[in-house]
Design a protein around this motif. Sequence first.
Motif, PDB file in Angstrom:
ATOM      1  N   LEU A  51       0.856  -1.189   0.000  1.00  0.00           N
ATOM      2  CA  LEU A  51       0.000   0.000   0.000  1.00  0.00           C
ATOM      3  C   LEU A  51       0.890   1.236   0.000  1.00  0.00           C
ATOM      4  O   LEU A  51       1.686   1.449   0.915  1.00  0.00           O
ATOM      5  N   HIS A  52       0.767   2.045  -1.055  1.00  0.00           N
ATOM      6  CA  HIS A  52       1.577   3.253  -1.188  1.00  0.00           C
ATOM      7  C   HIS A  52       0.923   4.123  -2.250  1.00  0.00           C
ATOM      8  O   HIS A  52       0.269   3.635  -3.171  1.00  0.00           O
ATOM      9  N   ARG A  53       1.147   5.423  -2.148  1.00  0.00           N
ATOM     10  CA  ARG A  53       0.530   6.354  -3.075  1.00  0.00           C
ATOM     11  C   ARG A  53       0.887   6.095  -4.534  1.00  0.00           C
ATOM     12  O   ARG A  53       0.069   6.330  -5.419  1.00  0.00           O
ATOM     13  N   ILE A  54       2.104   5.573  -4.831  1.00  0.00           N
ATOM     14  CA  ILE A  54       2.464   5.368  -6.235  1.00  0.00           C
ATOM     15  C   ILE A  54       1.627   4.278  -6.895  1.00  0.00           C
ATOM     16  O   ILE A  54       1.538   4.227  -8.114  1.00  0.00           O
ATOM     17  N   PHE A  55       1.005   3.413  -6.083  1.00  0.00           N
ATOM     18  CA  PHE A  55       0.124   2.377  -6.619  1.00  0.00           C
ATOM     19  C   PHE A  55      -1.349   2.774  -6.509  1.00  0.00           C
ATOM     20  O   PHE A  55      -2.230   1.998  -6.852  1.00  0.00           O
ATOM     21  N   GLY A  56      -1.605   3.976  -5.978  1.00  0.00           N
ATOM     22  CA  GLY A  56      -2.979   4.414  -5.771  1.00  0.00           C
ATOM     23  C   GLY A  56      -3.642   3.694  -4.621  1.00  0.00           C
ATOM     24  O   GLY A  56      -4.871   3.601  -4.565  1.00  0.00           O
ATOM     25  N   THR A  57      -2.838   3.184  -3.693  1.00  0.00           N
ATOM     26  CA  THR A  57      -3.378   2.381  -2.585  1.00  0.00           C
ATOM     27  C   THR A  57      -2.893   2.884  -1.234  1.00  0.00           C
ATOM     28  O   THR A  57      -2.752   2.078  -0.308  1.00  0.00           O
ATOM     29  N   ALA A  58      -2.592   4.154  -1.124  1.00  0.00           N
ATOM     30  CA  ALA A  58      -2.077   4.682   0.151  1.00  0.00           C
ATOM     31  C   ALA A  58      -3.041   4.384   1.277  1.00  0.00           C
ATOM     32  O   ALA A  58      -4.258   4.534   1.120  1.00  0.00           O
ATOM     33  N   PRO A  59      -2.504   3.938   2.447  1.00  0.00           N
ATOM     34  CA  PRO A  59      -3.388   3.629   3.583  1.00  0.00           C
ATOM     35  C   PRO A  59      -4.008   4.887   4.169  1.00  0.00           C
ATOM     36  O   PRO A  59      -3.555   5.965   3.989  1.00  0.00           O
TER      37      PRO A  59
END
Length: 124
Positions: A116-124
């Motif tokens: 989970l991270h912003r570069i994958f569009g999945t930031a927690p």
Amino acid sequence: MIVSRDGARRHAFRVEMAVEPYQQMVGLMFRDHVAPDEGMLFDWGTPRESSMWMRNTLIPLDMLFIAADGRIHRIAERTVPHSLAPIPSGGPVRATLELAGGTAERLGIRVGDRVLHRIFGTAP
């Protein structure tokens, strides 16, 4: 943060971002320690075949090759310090996460787990 495939386990890490070419070239070279909850995330921008090496790297690392959706595609565990042997991603990946050697085994991180991270569009 890495979340297991079944969602039962979550592991948080403090990561440095390697985005610029110089940061990506140097990475974790010359460091004699990476804390158990730290790492470096290499953002390739768009999915591509990736290959890493351990030149001038003093300690073993675990390399997690991550697809564009944040899923772990491949894990190279306990890479050999100072080795010039290529460590390939085995397919197109958006990013590579380097952690202290043995982290994947210690925490049970496996292919298919999700980062989970912003570069994958999945930031927690």
